[in-house]
Write a protein that holds these residues in place. Sequence first.
Motif, mmCIF file in Angstrom:
data_model
loop_
_atom_site.group_PDB
_atom_site.id
_atom_site.type_symbol
_atom_site.label_atom_id
_atom_site.label_comp_id
_atom_site.label_asym_id
_atom_site.label_seq_id
_atom_site.Cartn_x
_atom_site.Cartn_y
_atom_site.Cartn_z
ATOM 1 N N LEU A 66 0.818 -1.214 0.000
ATOM 2 C CA LEU A 66 0.000 0.000 0.000
ATOM 3 C C LEU A 66 0.853 1.266 0.000
ATOM 4 O O LEU A 66 0.521 2.249 -0.660
ATOM 5 C CB LEU A 66 -0.938 0.019 1.204
ATOM 6 C CG LEU A 66 -2.145 -0.911 1.133
ATOM 7 C CD1 LEU A 66 -2.876 -0.928 2.470
ATOM 8 C CD2 LEU A 66 -3.086 -0.466 0.016
ATOM 9 N N GLU A 67 1.947 1.261 0.744
ATOM 10 C CA GLU A 67 2.775 2.460 0.854
ATOM 11 C C GLU A 67 3.772 2.610 -0.281
ATOM 12 O O GLU A 67 4.020 3.705 -0.753
ATOM 13 C CB GLU A 67 3.501 2.476 2.197
ATOM 14 C CG GLU A 67 2.533 2.697 3.337
ATOM 15 C CD GLU A 67 3.224 2.935 4.667
ATOM 16 O OE1 GLU A 67 4.461 2.834 4.749
ATOM 17 O OE2 GLU A 67 2.502 3.219 5.622
ATOM 18 N N ILE A 68 4.350 1.495 -0.720
ATOM 19 C CA ILE A 68 5.414 1.561 -1.725
ATOM 20 C C ILE A 68 4.848 1.420 -3.139
ATOM 21 O O ILE A 68 5.406 1.937 -4.090
ATOM 22 C CB ILE A 68 6.468 0.457 -1.459
ATOM 23 C CG1 ILE A 68 6.976 0.521 -0.021
ATOM 24 C CG2 ILE A 68 7.619 0.531 -2.450
ATOM 25 C CD1 ILE A 68 7.581 1.826 0.384
ATOM 26 N N GLY A 69 3.726 0.724 -3.264
ATOM 27 C CA GLY A 69 3.133 0.512 -4.580
ATOM 28 C C GLY A 69 3.503 -0.807 -5.219
ATOM 29 O O GLY A 69 3.100 -1.113 -6.326
ATOM 30 N N SER A 89 11.721 5.213 -1.403
ATOM 31 C CA SER A 89 11.573 6.520 -0.752
ATOM 32 C C SER A 89 10.368 6.599 0.196
ATOM 33 O O SER A 89 10.392 7.356 1.151
ATOM 34 C CB SER A 89 11.479 7.611 -1.813
ATOM 35 O OG SER A 89 10.341 7.376 -2.639
ATOM 36 N N ARG A 90 9.311 5.867 -0.060
ATOM 37 C CA ARG A 90 8.092 6.009 0.762
ATOM 38 C C ARG A 90 7.975 4.954 1.864
ATOM 39 O O ARG A 90 6.897 4.756 2.413
ATOM 40 C CB ARG A 90 6.859 5.939 -0.152
ATOM 41 C CG ARG A 90 6.779 7.101 -1.114
ATOM 42 C CD ARG A 90 5.501 7.061 -1.915
ATOM 43 N NE ARG A 90 5.302 5.753 -2.526
ATOM 44 C CZ ARG A 90 5.044 5.547 -3.811
ATOM 45 N NH1 ARG A 90 4.934 6.566 -4.616
ATOM 46 N NH2 ARG A 90 4.880 4.338 -4.278
ATOM 47 N N TRP A 91 9.056 4.291 2.196
ATOM 48 C CA TRP A 91 9.037 3.258 3.226
ATOM 49 C C TRP A 91 8.697 3.899 4.557
ATOM 50 O O TRP A 91 9.333 4.863 4.976
ATOM 51 C CB TRP A 91 10.396 2.558 3.304
ATOM 52 C CG TRP A 91 10.415 1.305 4.116
ATOM 53 C CD1 TRP A 91 10.110 0.058 3.693
ATOM 54 C CD2 TRP A 91 10.790 1.163 5.487
ATOM 55 N NE1 TRP A 91 10.266 -0.852 4.705
ATOM 56 C CE2 TRP A 91 10.683 -0.201 5.825
ATOM 57 C CE3 TRP A 91 11.199 2.054 6.472
ATOM 58 C CZ2 TRP A 91 10.967 -0.694 7.086
ATOM 59 C CZ3 TRP A 91 11.482 1.564 7.734
ATOM 60 C CH2 TRP A 91 11.367 0.196 8.028
ATOM 61 N N ASN A 92 7.662 3.399 5.234
ATOM 62 C CA ASN A 92 7.216 3.978 6.495
ATOM 63 C C ASN A 92 7.126 2.901 7.566
ATOM 64 O O ASN A 92 6.251 2.927 8.406
ATOM 65 C CB ASN A 92 5.865 4.682 6.299
ATOM 66 C CG ASN A 92 5.527 5.600 7.435
ATOM 67 O OD1 ASN A 92 6.415 6.085 8.125
ATOM 68 N ND2 ASN A 92 4.254 5.824 7.650
ATOM 69 N N GLY A 93 8.038 1.948 7.500
ATOM 70 C CA GLY A 93 7.998 0.792 8.411
ATOM 71 C C GLY A 93 8.657 1.078 9.726
ATOM 72 O O GLY A 93 8.921 2.233 10.045
ATOM 73 N N PRO A 94 8.889 0.093 10.489
ATOM 74 C CA PRO A 94 8.763 -1.329 10.158
ATOM 75 C C PRO A 94 7.298 -1.780 10.115
ATOM 76 O O PRO A 94 6.442 -1.212 10.777
ATOM 77 C CB PRO A 94 9.524 -2.036 11.275
ATOM 78 C CG PRO A 94 9.508 -1.096 12.417
ATOM 79 C CD PRO A 94 9.434 0.283 11.833
ATOM 80 N N TYR A 95 7.066 -2.823 9.345
ATOM 81 C CA TYR A 95 5.713 -3.321 9.125
ATOM 82 C C TYR A 95 5.404 -4.555 9.967
ATOM 83 O O TYR A 95 4.355 -5.163 9.780
ATOM 84 C CB TYR A 95 5.516 -3.628 7.636
ATOM 85 C CG TYR A 95 5.698 -2.394 6.788
ATOM 86 C CD1 TYR A 95 4.694 -1.444 6.681
ATOM 87 C CD2 TYR A 95 6.897 -2.158 6.122
ATOM 88 C CE1 TYR A 95 4.864 -0.295 5.925
ATOM 89 C CE2 TYR A 95 7.075 -1.018 5.356
ATOM 90 C CZ TYR A 95 6.056 -0.095 5.266
ATOM 91 O OH TYR A 95 6.236 1.037 4.521
#
Length: 144
Positions: A66-69, A89-95
Amino acid sequence: MLQKLKQTSKGQSAFTLIELLVVLVILGLLAGLVGPRVLRYLGGAKSDTAQLQIEELGAGLDLYHLEIGRYPNNDEGLRALTSAPSGVSRWNGPYLKKKDVPLDPWGNAYHYKYPGENGDYDLYSLGRDNVEGGEGEDADVVSW
């Protein structure tokens, strides 16, 4: 059951050797009857744990998507859920809730393949024997 205790010469209570042997025989019989059933449930619990871990990893992969595509490629693997891969660039983890990707209940790494043959990705454990196929505890636990 064994409430009748013998009095020793110093006034202390004690069990006789025969009473102790009877108790040990009874415990041995119980262990022989119950032990195999408990071990069978333990094996099923490991497979259930692997299935739950695969579902948790799958949820992390879906959040990553969802975040990275896209899903992590084979080189990035499941590590992309706990640390940002280079060039993303859009990594918003950790997941994942834990800081490391868990091993399966038998101590082996989970297998991840993207693109998958059975879905967007294939995520699976090869079971206790870590070989494809098998039955019981040796059976594969899969995400599809």
